[in-house]
Design an enzyme around this catalytic site. Structure first.
Site, mmCIF file in Angstrom:
data_model
loop_
_atom_site.group_PDB
_atom_site.id
_atom_site.type_symbol
_atom_site.label_atom_id
_atom_site.label_comp_id
_atom_site.label_asym_id
_atom_site.label_seq_id
_atom_site.Cartn_x
_atom_site.Cartn_y
_atom_site.Cartn_z
ATOM 1 N N SER A 171 62.647 90.084 34.769
ATOM 2 C CA SER A 171 61.324 90.642 34.487
ATOM 3 C C SER A 171 61.382 92.082 34.004
ATOM 4 O O SER A 171 60.487 92.880 34.265
ATOM 5 C CB SER A 171 60.439 90.552 35.734
ATOM 6 O OG SER A 171 61.023 91.261 36.824
ATOM 7 N N GLY A 172 62.450 92.414 33.298
ATOM 8 C CA GLY A 172 62.522 93.712 32.645
ATOM 9 C C GLY A 172 61.902 93.641 31.261
ATOM 10 O O GLY A 172 61.196 92.685 30.920
ATOM 11 N N VAL A 173 62.197 94.643 30.427
ATOM 12 C CA VAL A 173 61.599 94.688 29.102
ATOM 13 C C VAL A 173 61.993 93.457 28.288
ATOM 14 O O VAL A 173 61.166 92.901 27.535
ATOM 15 C CB VAL A 173 62.002 95.991 28.367
ATOM 16 C CG1 VAL A 173 63.504 96.087 28.164
ATOM 17 C CG2 VAL A 173 61.283 96.116 27.032
ATOM 18 N N SER A 215 65.685 96.484 36.454
ATOM 19 C CA SER A 215 66.360 97.708 36.011
ATOM 20 C C SER A 215 65.501 98.538 35.065
ATOM 21 O O SER A 215 65.646 99.765 35.005
ATOM 22 C CB SER A 215 67.683 97.351 35.317
ATOM 23 O OG SER A 215 68.580 96.739 36.213
ATOM 24 N N TRP A 226 63.781 101.739 36.161
ATOM 25 C CA TRP A 226 64.608 102.888 36.518
ATOM 26 C C TRP A 226 65.030 103.689 35.295
ATOM 27 O O TRP A 226 65.625 104.760 35.438
ATOM 28 C CB TRP A 226 65.849 102.408 37.276
ATOM 29 C CG TRP A 226 65.512 101.761 38.585
ATOM 30 C CD1 TRP A 226 65.438 100.422 38.845
ATOM 31 C CD2 TRP A 226 65.164 102.417 39.804
ATOM 32 N NE1 TRP A 226 65.070 100.209 40.154
ATOM 33 C CE2 TRP A 226 64.898 101.409 40.766
ATOM 34 C CE3 TRP A 226 65.050 103.757 40.186
ATOM 35 C CZ2 TRP A 226 64.529 101.706 42.083
ATOM 36 C CZ3 TRP A 226 64.687 104.050 41.493
ATOM 37 C CH2 TRP A 226 64.437 103.039 42.425
ATOM 38 N N GLY A 284 64.344 107.184 27.814
ATOM 39 C CA GLY A 284 63.380 106.697 26.843
ATOM 40 C C GLY A 284 63.932 105.553 26.018
ATOM 41 O O GLY A 284 64.889 104.886 26.396
ATOM 42 N N GLU A 296 69.150 112.761 22.790
ATOM 43 C CA GLU A 296 70.103 112.458 23.853
ATOM 44 C C GLU A 296 71.490 112.388 23.241
ATOM 45 O O GLU A 296 71.663 112.517 22.017
ATOM 46 C CB GLU A 296 69.741 111.146 24.565
ATOM 47 C CG GLU A 296 68.476 111.246 25.403
ATOM 48 C CD GLU A 296 68.195 109.980 26.199
ATOM 49 O OE1 GLU A 296 68.978 109.025 26.092
ATOM 50 O OE2 GLU A 296 67.195 109.954 26.923
ATOM 51 N N HIS A 350 77.722 106.539 33.560
ATOM 52 C CA HIS A 350 76.847 107.646 33.162
ATOM 53 C C HIS A 350 77.472 108.947 33.643
ATOM 54 O O HIS A 350 77.870 109.064 34.798
ATOM 55 C CB HIS A 350 75.453 107.467 33.752
ATOM 56 C CG HIS A 350 74.418 108.300 33.056
ATOM 57 N ND1 HIS A 350 74.364 109.671 33.195
ATOM 58 C CD2 HIS A 350 73.415 107.964 32.207
ATOM 59 C CE1 HIS A 350 73.354 110.130 32.460
ATOM 60 N NE2 HIS A 350 72.773 109.123 31.847
ATOM 61 N N ARG A 352 78.454 109.232 25.634
ATOM 62 C CA ARG A 352 78.631 109.242 27.082
ATOM 63 C C ARG A 352 80.070 109.085 27.532
ATOM 64 O O ARG A 352 80.483 109.662 28.542
ATOM 65 C CB ARG A 352 77.758 108.148 27.704
ATOM 66 C CG ARG A 352 76.284 108.505 27.677
ATOM 67 C CD ARG A 352 75.425 107.405 28.251
ATOM 68 N NE ARG A 352 74.019 107.817 28.258
ATOM 69 C CZ ARG A 352 73.022 107.027 28.604
ATOM 70 N NH1 ARG A 352 73.264 105.776 28.953
ATOM 71 N NH2 ARG A 352 71.782 107.474 28.595
ATOM 72 N N HIS A 398 76.974 102.573 35.189
ATOM 73 C CA HIS A 398 75.604 102.646 34.685
ATOM 74 C C HIS A 398 75.184 101.423 33.877
ATOM 75 O O HIS A 398 74.129 100.847 34.124
ATOM 76 C CB HIS A 398 75.455 103.898 33.824
ATOM 77 C CG HIS A 398 74.081 104.126 33.286
ATOM 78 N ND1 HIS A 398 72.960 104.221 34.094
ATOM 79 C CD2 HIS A 398 73.638 104.287 32.010
ATOM 80 C CE1 HIS A 398 71.885 104.421 33.343
ATOM 81 N NE2 HIS A 398 72.260 104.458 32.077
ATOM 82 N N GLU A 404 70.583 93.606 29.106
ATOM 83 C CA GLU A 404 71.915 94.020 29.546
ATOM 84 C C GLU A 404 72.841 92.852 29.850
ATOM 85 O O GLU A 404 74.059 92.974 29.752
ATOM 86 C CB GLU A 404 71.806 94.920 30.780
ATOM 87 C CG GLU A 404 73.113 95.598 31.146
ATOM 88 C CD GLU A 404 72.974 96.638 32.239
ATOM 89 O OE1 GLU A 404 74.004 97.167 32.684
ATOM 90 O OE2 GLU A 404 71.835 96.923 32.659
ATOM 91 N N ARG A 414 77.715 102.084 24.694
ATOM 92 C CA ARG A 414 76.312 102.078 24.282
ATOM 93 C C ARG A 414 75.823 103.479 23.931
ATOM 94 O O ARG A 414 76.055 104.436 24.671
ATOM 95 C CB ARG A 414 75.446 101.506 25.419
ATOM 96 C CG ARG A 414 73.952 101.586 25.146
ATOM 97 C CD ARG A 414 73.180 100.989 26.304
ATOM 98 N NE ARG A 414 73.302 101.769 27.521
ATOM 99 C CZ ARG A 414 72.369 102.640 27.957
ATOM 100 N NH1 ARG A 414 71.275 102.838 27.253
ATOM 101 N NH2 ARG A 414 72.543 103.296 29.081
ATOM 102 N N SER A 453 69.331 100.721 24.873
ATOM 103 C CA SER A 453 69.254 99.510 25.696
ATOM 104 C C SER A 453 67.848 98.934 25.740
ATOM 105 O O SER A 453 67.659 97.719 25.582
ATOM 106 C CB SER A 453 69.754 99.785 27.114
ATOM 107 O OG SER A 453 69.103 100.908 27.664
#
Length: 662
Positions: free
Chosen positions: A31-33, A61, A64, A68, A133, A253, A302, A363, A387, A398, A403
């Protein structure tokens, strides 16, 4: 459930038979994006859609996510520039077609998300406010609530799901895939955790299943992932026979709030957007150590920042570095980063007046269930996005804030494909008929060890056919599923510590070999416990002797009882073993896979993907693609191992294969 079978591999979790069943056209797991976007699009097209989620609808996730969502929305920015930054971050392993799809369809997908109800921060002129970022050469990160982007996206999508009255099953752990007589997806089994109308194990029957289960960060001791991120989707796909790709590329991360050497579980994230707004990484003396290491300094990709922090920690013999943003002032902290400010203060640190102690933590999984550009896996009718999927977008590392965009774009593509097929579009074995070009995928090399003797049981009965103790026909028969021995839930922390020591930011052949041995010992212990308990189906341990022989007279622990904690621990163990196998095989340093003993990037031999799957004989088969491109996805076929040579003349079985009995 007439005509419905367990996966073609015959491998499943030990669980009670389903006691209830509902029917749908599509079942979306997560049930995430990614999951909610796919569900909303399918439902809008008139398909009966069921959403299954492990906790509450807004507990995945996505909520959290702080920084952006990246998209070429600003003046002067273009999808081509976004593509270039993504390819650089992916360290040569991105599939360019997948990235181009992401960056060209991304801006309109974000606008549709806004139309759904998501409210992003805006400038005084009313335009979407954009920031930078790591790895981005332009400001293209749209954010909401300062540093609460994920929470806002989740709020908007959950509200849309409820307004559309989609059928949802919350607090439900999905167990295994169901297939029909032709091997196509036919639904899932699941366990509702004591809440909702249904309790216990049941099933949702549907010809299309969308995995959007999120990540597997809980395989490590310290992670930014929520407690529900136990790799359930990847484990389900493995047991179903689907191909998994790039699992060795776990992004750590760089800036996670350091809570002490003994801290475990989910740790507070200090978003990359803080560095995007001008925060500096410093050591205890206040020296900025990223300047001169990369043209973007603190805003380097990263993997580069995480490695630099780790090297500096080793140099100084410390367990963390610092992120200094005191120059922001109280007003900016409260306006731009209220969530991070509150988290720091809750742990006794005030970023307004002191630097923030930070260290890398697990991460994001860049790898996952291998898909094509429509989210289709190698199991007909099974899709994956977000993910849990490996679309080829992220490569070896990534790019920050890609994401959420990937989940959004590929969820829409999955929904379009499901709707098209539901409306009668022609298909071949559940996938489009694709003309192979150049035979690249067909010519991929298979790596597999010789079959090892093993005594298996089916529903507690040893067949005694053949040297394996079970005929291969029985092992592959979905009507006679072979359940996996369950790991004791108390060993979950053991798995996490093994992975943190052996497969964390720094890896080597020695550390990975030690991790593999320790993980195998955990699995063997679970197998012995299952085999020793006459009331449960189990597996003879490697030293149990020939089929039918009496078990050694040794003390065995009681096997784990079926239940949520045991299923999660078993999933974590499975994905950990596969991750370590892939990381051991990739003998180079690339992106977020850092081998101390192989410090150089090796494009000649390793600018390609490792693809893994489980066979009905419980062997883990690894193959290496010939190029960085993904190529078409097609149903997995049993390889003719005798017909293919090893990748290198000096390879030997211990190098290229892991024997697996999940």
């Amino acid at each position: 459930m007439t005509g419905i079978r367990h996966p073609a591999t015959g491998i499943r979790l030990t669980a009670p038979a389903p006691g209830w069943c509902i029917d749908a056209d599509v079942v979306v797991v997560g049930s995430g994006v990614a999951g909610l976007t796919a569900a909303l699009r399918c439902a809008a097209a008139g398909l009966a859609t069921v959403v299954v989620t492990k906790a509450r609808l807004d507990d995945g996730s996505t909520r959290w996510a702080q920084g952006g969502i990246a998209a070429a929305l600003g003046e002067g920015d273009t999808p081509e520039q976004h593509l270039d930054d993504t390819l650089v971050a992916g360290a040569g392993l991105c599939d360019e077609d997948a990235v181009r799809t992401l960056v060209t369809e991304g801006p309109d997908a974000v606008r549709r998300l806004i139309a759904t109800g998501a409210r992003f921060d805006t400038t005084d002129g009313g335009d979407i406010a954009l920031t930078r970022e790591g790895g981005h050469h332009r400001s293209r990160i749209a954010h909401a609530g300062g540093d609460a982007t994920g929470a806002e996206i989740s709020r908007a999508l959950v509200a849309a799901v409820r307004e559309a009255a989609l059928r949802t099953i919350e607090n439900a752990l999905v167990l295994d895939l169901l297939t029909d007589a032709d091997g196509r997806t036919a639904g899932v089994t699941l366990h509702v955790m004591g809440e909702g109308r249904h309790d216990g194990v049941g099933a949702v029957r549907a010809p299309a299943v969308v995995l959007a289960t999120g990540g597997m960060g809980q395989v490590f001791s310290a992670t930014t992932n929520p407690a529900v991120s136990t790799g359930d989707g990847v484990a389900l796909a493995l047991r179903a026979g689907a191909e998994i790709s790039d699992l060795e590329f776990v992004q750590f991360h760089p800036t996670v709030l350091y809570l002490g050497a003994d801290s475990e579980g989910q740790q507070p994230l200090v978003s990359e957007a803080v560095r995007g707004e001008g925060a500096h990484l410093v050591d205890a003396s206040g020296t900025r150590f990223m300047v001169g290491q990369h043209e973007l300094a603190e805003l380097a990709p990263r993997d580069i920042v995480a490695k630099a922090i780790t090297r500096r920690m080793e140099l100084h013999g410390t367990e963390h570095m610092y992120l200094d943003a005191r120059h922001f002032g109280a007003a900016m902290w409260e306006r731009r980063f209220p969530t991070i400010l509150a988290a720091c203060r809750a742990h006794g640190i005030d970023p307004v007046t002191e630097p923030i102690p930070v260290a890398p933590a697990a991460h994001y999984a860049s790898g996952g269930v291998r898909t094509d550009l429509r989210g289709r896996t190698t199991v007909p009718g099974l899709y994956a996005c977000g993910e849990v999927a490996c679309t080829g977008v992220h490569g070896a590392n990534r790019l920050a804030s890609n994401s959420l965009l990937e989940g959004l774009v590929f969820a829409e593509r999955i929904a379009a494909d499901i709707v098209e097929r539901a409306n009668g579009a022609e298909r071949t074995n559940g996938i489009d008929a694709v003309e192979e070009t150049g035979g690249a995928e067909q010519a991929d090399l298979v790596e597999q060890a010789p079959t090892a003797a093993q005594a298996l049981t089916t529903e507690g009965t040893t067949t005694g056919e053949g040297s394996d103790g079970q005929s291969l026909a029985a092992a592959a028969n979905p009507d006679v599923p072979v359940p996996s021995p369950l790991l004791d839930p108390e060993e979950r922390g053991t798995v996490q510590r093994i992975m943190t020591r052996g497969a964390g930011v720094l890896r080597s052949a020695e550390s990975l070999a030690a991790a593999a041995e320790a993980l195998e010992a955990l699995h063997d212990g679970a197998a012995r416990a299952a085999a020793a308990d006459t009331g449960l189906p189990g597996y003879a341990a490697p030293d149990a002797g020939p089929p039918g022989a009496a078990a050694p007279e040794t003390d065995h622990p009681k096997p784990a009882e079926p239940g949520v904690e045991a299923w999660e621990a078993t999933n974590l163990l499975l994905v950990s073993r596969v991750l370590v196998a892939a990381a051991s095989r990739r003998e180079e340093t690339r992106g977020c896979h850092w081998r101390e003993d192989r410090p150089e990037r090796d494009d000649e031999n390793w600018r390609r993907h490792l693809v893994v799957r489980l066979t009905p004989e419980r062997r883990l088969v690894l193959r290496r693609t010939q190029t960085a491109a993904f190529g078409p996805v097609r149903p997995a076929q049993a390889p003719d191992c005798a017909a293919v040579p090893p990748i290198h003349p000096d390879d030997h079985p211990a190098d290229v294969t892991k024997e697996s009995q999940p």
